[in-house]
Design a protein around this motif. Structure first.
Motif, short mmCIF file in Angstrom:
data_model
loop_
_atom_site.label_atom_id
_atom_site.label_comp_id
_atom_site.label_asym_id
_atom_site.label_seq_id
_atom_site.Cartn_x
_atom_site.Cartn_y
_atom_site.Cartn_z
N ARG A 6 -6.77 16.12 11.94
CA ARG A 6 -6.07 15.96 10.68
C ARG A 6 -5.06 14.83 10.73
O ARG A 6 -4.44 14.59 11.77
N GLY A 7 -4.87 14.20 9.60
CA GLY A 7 -3.84 13.19 9.47
C GLY A 7 -3.41 13.09 8.03
O GLY A 7 -4.19 13.38 7.12
N ALA A 8 -2.16 12.72 7.81
CA ALA A 8 -1.66 12.54 6.45
C ALA A 8 -0.49 11.57 6.45
O ALA A 8 0.25 11.46 7.43
N THR A 9 -0.37 10.86 5.35
CA THR A 9 0.73 9.94 5.14
C THR A 9 1.05 9.90 3.65
O THR A 9 0.35 10.53 2.85
N GLU A 18 -0.56 -1.32 -0.25
CA GLU A 18 0.17 -0.23 0.40
C GLU A 18 -0.77 0.91 0.81
O GLU A 18 -0.64 1.46 1.90
N ILE A 19 -1.71 1.25 -0.05
CA ILE A 19 -2.68 2.30 0.27
C ILE A 19 -3.47 1.94 1.52
O ILE A 19 -3.62 2.74 2.44
N ILE A 20 -3.98 0.72 1.55
CA ILE A 20 -4.77 0.25 2.69
C ILE A 20 -3.92 0.19 3.95
O ILE A 20 -4.33 0.64 5.03
N GLU A 21 -2.73 -0.36 3.84
CA GLU A 21 -1.84 -0.51 5.00
C GLU A 21 -1.50 0.83 5.63
O GLU A 21 -1.59 1.01 6.85
N HIS A 22 -1.08 1.80 4.81
CA HIS A 22 -0.67 3.10 5.36
C HIS A 22 -1.87 3.90 5.87
O HIS A 22 -1.73 4.64 6.85
N THR A 23 -3.01 3.76 5.23
CA THR A 23 -4.21 4.43 5.72
C THR A 23 -4.61 3.85 7.07
O THR A 23 -4.94 4.59 8.01
N ARG A 24 -4.59 2.55 7.19
CA ARG A 24 -4.94 1.89 8.45
C ARG A 24 -4.01 2.36 9.58
O ARG A 24 -4.46 2.71 10.67
#
Length: 124
Positions: A6-9, A18-24
């Motif tokens: 599991r992971g979450a941000t 921002e979506i791509i950066e934080h997911t990466r």
């Protein structure tokens, strides 16, 4: 054996970059903490809360070296009143010899509030 990791941000703004950066960042930390190589990943599900729709978070995985062929699916999280806003969650299914209690789940930014019990040291 397969295990779920599991992971979450969270994001502050509904912006593609921002979506791509934080997911990466989240995926890379999940992989590092659990010694995951792209070839170990069966598939990953990514859910987002309402209002996170400026980009598909899956794009972040396709841009990481070696992760291009990992099957990823994005979906909308259930809109529960009072739930953590602007949240991106990942369930990565991996082939591993690790025991369930050895998996290190990753929560970043405001998402640390989701499962503090999983962030505590595992004694048993």
């Amino acid at each position: 054996m397969t295990r779920g990791v599991r992971g979450a941000t969270t994001i502050e703004n509904n912006e593609a970059k921002e979506i791509i950066e934080h997911t990466r960042t989240l995926v890379l930390e999940m992989a590092e903490k659990n010694h995951i190589q792209p070839e170990d990943v069966s598939h990953a599900f990514i859910s987002v809360t309402k209002g996170v729709d400026a980009a598909f978070p899956a794009k972040a995985l396709r841009e990481i070296d070696g992760w291009k062929y990992v099957p990823v699916m994005c979906m909308q999280e259930i809109d529960v009143p009072g739930s953590l806003p602007k949240c991106i969650r990942i369930m990565m299914v991996v082939n591993t010899d690790a025991q369930q209690k050895e998996i290190e789940h990753t929560f970043q930014r405001e998402a640390v509030k989701l499962r503090p019990d999983l962030l505590e040291r595992k004694d048993s």
